[in-house]
Scaffold this motif. Structure first.
Motif, short mmCIF file in Angstrom:
data_model
loop_
_atom_site.label_atom_id
_atom_site.label_comp_id
_atom_site.label_asym_id
_atom_site.label_seq_id
_atom_site.Cartn_x
_atom_site.Cartn_y
_atom_site.Cartn_z
N LEU A 1 7.10 -9.90 0.54
CA LEU A 1 5.80 -9.38 0.11
C LEU A 1 5.30 -10.16 -1.10
N ASP A 2 3.99 -10.04 -1.33
CA ASP A 2 3.37 -10.77 -2.43
C ASP A 2 3.60 -10.08 -3.76
N ALA A 3 3.56 -10.87 -4.82
CA ALA A 3 3.82 -10.34 -6.16
C ALA A 3 2.70 -9.44 -6.66
N ASP A 4 1.49 -9.58 -6.09
CA ASP A 4 0.36 -8.81 -6.61
C ASP A 4 0.28 -7.41 -6.00
N LEU A 5 1.23 -7.07 -5.15
CA LEU A 5 1.28 -5.74 -4.51
C LEU A 5 -0.02 -5.39 -3.77
N GLN A 6 -0.66 -6.41 -3.17
CA GLN A 6 -1.82 -6.12 -2.32
C GLN A 6 -1.34 -5.42 -1.06
N ASP A 7 -0.09 -5.66 -0.73
CA ASP A 7 0.50 -5.01 0.44
C ASP A 7 1.08 -3.68 -0.02
N GLU A 57 -2.96 -0.30 4.60
CA GLU A 57 -4.22 -0.64 3.93
C GLU A 57 -3.93 -1.72 2.91
N ARG A 58 -4.70 -2.77 2.92
CA ARG A 58 -4.51 -3.79 1.91
C ARG A 58 -5.36 -3.49 0.68
N ALA A 59 -4.71 -3.49 -0.47
CA ALA A 59 -5.42 -3.17 -1.70
C ALA A 59 -5.96 -4.43 -2.35
#
Ligand code: UDP
Ligand code: MG
Length: 313
Positions: free
Chosen positions: A100-106, A202-204
């Motif tokens: 997963l990405d570091a920006d927690l968009q997931d 849902e992508r934030a």
């Protein structure tokens, strides 16, 4: 209980790391407490040659909390390579790995569903975005177009799935046998096979910091995806060449008729017919050479020819 590793590539992510690690630690501790995953589970941050304090933060997080591990790449190698480095390291210790990405968009609450699917016997679980409301109009439509185009080119790709996915140890071993340098992981993973399923989320929006994927990088990535998975563009040259060759026969006939009915300037017939004929033949020849280059390309990639799922003996 199986061991889970979370792999998080980070490039200049000092603004998000503290918050991200806090939330991930809560998540993983919770899963360990619920006995969903073993207590050997970990969160691995991969520092992709960041120029800011990313690595220092990872180091101090590791000192504070045993759940946190870190990998530091020697220099910036790009998201896909950083991800691969993390996955290949994690597969030595884990039964399942989620990237997963570091920006927690997931949405990290989808992790529970990922693991559920894993225990149901899926080797790969794809995280798929249910909507793209948080994306800009431009990003949403270019992405949509890209996935459609890839499908049209015959590439097996999961729509609206980026790199948020779970892979089992053996799926990762399958991935390890893909030796190609131009990495486009979301294209390779479906090729590995095994049982897979999809979890939607849902992508934030990125909660802090800026996107590390400016338009230029995004376009290069998309182009890489196309040229690494399809030799259809070469086929297009061949068919274009063939079409022009056939057309040239009509042009030849037309210019001869025009010549003998007497309304042409002298020299016109030979020039027009040779332009068409030669153009067609040249394109056709290029296409044929392209076919061989396409073959060389696939051979050089040295992809595995099969991966065995089960052996009953
Ligand atoms: N990333 C990386 N190396 C790079 C660029 C990006 O490891 O050269 C990481 C980045 O830290 C993040 C992930 O890849 O964890 C996705 O990047 P980003 O969120 O900026 O992309 P976007 O969500 O805007 O497409
Ligand atoms: Mg992002």
């Amino acid at each position: 209980m199986d061991t889970l590793y979370l792999v998080v590539p980070c490039y200049n992510e000092e603004e998000v790391l503290m918050e991200t690690s806090k939330r991930l630690i809560v998540k993983v501790s919770d899963l360990i407490k619920k006995e969903t995953i073993s207590e050997k589970s970990k969160i691995v941050f991969v520092d992709d040659g960041s120029k800011d304090k990313t690595w220092q933060i990872i180091e101090s997080l590791h000192k504070e909390n045993g759940l946190i591990s870190g990998i530091k790449l020697s220099r910036n190698r790009g998201h896909q390579n950083a991800l691969l480095a993390g996955l290949m390291t994690a597969k030595e210790h884990a039964d399942m790995v989620i990237s997963l990405d570091a920006d927690l968009q997931d949405d990290i609450d989808a992790i529970d569903k990922f693991i559920e699917e894993y225990y149901k016997g899926n080797d790969v679980v794809y995280g798929v975005r249910s909507s793209r409301e948080t994306d800009t109009f431009f990003k949403r439509n270019t992405a949509l177009g890209f996935y459609k185009f890839m499908t049209a080119l015959g590439v097996d790709i999961v729509n609206n799935h980026a790199d948020y996915r779970l892979m089992s140890k053996r799926a990762l071993e399958g991935l390890a046998s893909y030796r190609e340098i131009n990495l486009f992981l979301r294209g390779i993973v479906p090729l590995i096979g095994y049982k897979s399923s999809v979890v939607t989320y849902e992508r934030a929006e990125r909660f802090a910091g800026e996107s590390k994927y400016p338009l230029k990088k995004m376009l290069a990535f998309a182009f890489d995806g196309i040229t690494s998975f399809s030799i259809k563009p070469i086929r297009l040259i061949t068919s274009l060449g063939f079409t022009i060759f056939v057309l040239s026969l009509f042009t030849l006939a037309y210019s001869l008729i025009a010549k003998f009915t007497g309304n042409t300037v002298s020299g016109w017939t030979s020039i027009v017919s040779s332009i068409w004929l030669l153009g067609g033949i040249q394109l056709l020849a290029l296409g044929i050479i392209g076919e061989y280059i396409g073959k060389i390309y696939t051979e050089v990639k040295d992809r595995p020819r099969y991966i065995i799922d089960k052996f009953i003996n």
